[in-house]
Design a protein around this motif. Structure first.
Motif, PDB file in Angstrom:
ATOM      1  N   PRO A   2       0.813  -1.218   0.000  1.00  0.00           N
ATOM      2  CA  PRO A   2       0.000   0.000   0.000  1.00  0.00           C
ATOM      3  C   PRO A   2       0.848   1.270   0.000  1.00  0.00           C
ATOM      4  CG  PRO A   2      -0.812  -1.562   1.625  1.00  0.00           C
ATOM      5  CD  PRO A   2       0.503  -2.089   1.130  1.00  0.00           C
ATOM      6  N   ALA A   3       0.380   2.252  -0.762  1.00  0.00           N
ATOM      7  CA  ALA A   3       1.059   3.545  -0.842  1.00  0.00           C
ATOM      8  C   ALA A   3       0.233   4.600  -0.130  1.00  0.00           C
ATOM      9  CB  ALA A   3       1.275   3.931  -2.300  1.00  0.00           C
ATOM     10  N   TYR A   4       0.910   5.612   0.390  1.00  0.00           N
ATOM     11  CA  TYR A   4       0.255   6.719   1.091  1.00  0.00           C
ATOM     12  C   TYR A   4       0.646   8.043   0.461  1.00  0.00           C
ATOM     13  CZ  TYR A   4      -0.898   3.831   5.240  1.00  0.00           C
ATOM     14  OH  TYR A   4      -1.398   2.902   6.111  1.00  0.00           O
ATOM     15  N   LYS A  59       4.977  11.154  -1.189  1.00  0.00           N
ATOM     16  CA  LYS A  59       4.482   9.850  -1.599  1.00  0.00           C
ATOM     17  C   LYS A  59       5.361   8.785  -0.961  1.00  0.00           C
ATOM     18  CE  LYS A  59       3.810  12.725  -4.898  1.00  0.00           C
ATOM     19  NZ  LYS A  59       4.200  14.107  -4.732  1.00  0.00           N
ATOM     20  N   THR A  60       4.722   7.859  -0.239  1.00  0.00           N
ATOM     21  CA  THR A  60       5.468   6.862   0.523  1.00  0.00           C
ATOM     22  C   THR A  60       4.698   5.553   0.544  1.00  0.00           C
ATOM     23  OG1 THR A  60       6.706   6.527   2.567  1.00  0.00           O
ATOM     24  CG2 THR A  60       4.495   7.497   2.792  1.00  0.00           C
ATOM     25  N   THR A  61       5.186   4.620   1.320  1.00  0.00           N
ATOM     26  CA  THR A  61       4.520   3.329   1.481  1.00  0.00           C
ATOM     27  C   THR A  61       4.043   3.164   2.916  1.00  0.00           C
ATOM     28  OG1 THR A  61       6.602   2.254   2.043  1.00  0.00           O
ATOM     29  CG2 THR A  61       5.940   2.209  -0.295  1.00  0.00           C
ATOM     30  N   GLN A  62       3.171   2.209   3.099  1.00  0.00           N
ATOM     31  CA  GLN A  62       2.682   1.907   4.446  1.00  0.00           C
ATOM     32  C   GLN A  62       3.848   1.532   5.360  1.00  0.00           C
ATOM     33  OE1 GLN A  62       0.286  -1.683   4.774  1.00  0.00           O
ATOM     34  NE2 GLN A  62      -1.041  -0.657   6.253  1.00  0.00           N
ATOM     35  N   ALA A  63       4.803   0.801   4.836  1.00  0.00           N
ATOM     36  CA  ALA A  63       5.941   0.367   5.649  1.00  0.00           C
ATOM     37  C   ALA A  63       6.819   1.540   6.075  1.00  0.00           C
ATOM     38  CB  ALA A  63       6.775  -0.659   4.884  1.00  0.00           C
ATOM     39  N   ALA A  64       6.986   2.538   5.212  1.00  0.00           N
ATOM     40  CA  ALA A  64       7.851   3.679   5.521  1.00  0.00           C
ATOM     41  C   ALA A  64       7.131   4.762   6.318  1.00  0.00           C
ATOM     42  CB  ALA A  64       8.413   4.273   4.228  1.00  0.00           C
TER      43      ALA A  64
END
Length: 116
Positions: A2-4, A59-64
């Motif tokens: 997933p991206a955020y 723009k990032t990922t759920q993990a980051a």
């Protein structure tokens, strides 16, 4: 993965640029876009305030996300900064793959053989 899309209001362009570079350099965001010209109106400590701001979109990922949130919080000059993450539910697959690849720590470089 997933991206955020992370929204962070900043008091000026210098702050937005500093936060953007820190996040991208740390691989906590693939990209950061600063949008100057925002005017925010809000209630703070019982008073209505109005402030010129720069909106930073990362723009990032759920993990980051957790580490990005902490980086922004620690480096932000506001007492209570606006740091909001919204899950991206759809997007160009290649772009979302790029976001994921840019927010993943690359594997450690393998040592090269010494010259002979």
């Amino acid at each position: 993965m997933p991206a955020y899309l992370v929204h962070c209001s900043c008091p000026d362009s210098d702050t937005a640029t500093r936060l953007a570079k820190s996040a991208v350099q740390a691989r906590l965001a693939a990209c950061a876009t600063a949008l100057p010209g925002a005017v925010s109106t809000y209630r703070w400590e019982g008073e209505i305030e109005t402030a010129d701001e720069v909106v930073l979109l990362l723009k990032t990922t759920q993990a980051a996300w957790p580490a990005l949130r902490e980086l922004l919080r620690e480096a932000h000059p506001y007492e209570l900064p606006e740091i909001i993450a919204v899950e991206i539910v759809a997007g160009l697959p290649g772009y979302l793959e790029w976001v994921a690849s840019e927010t993943t720590t690359p594997p450690a470089a393998t040592p090269k053989d010494p010259p002979v």
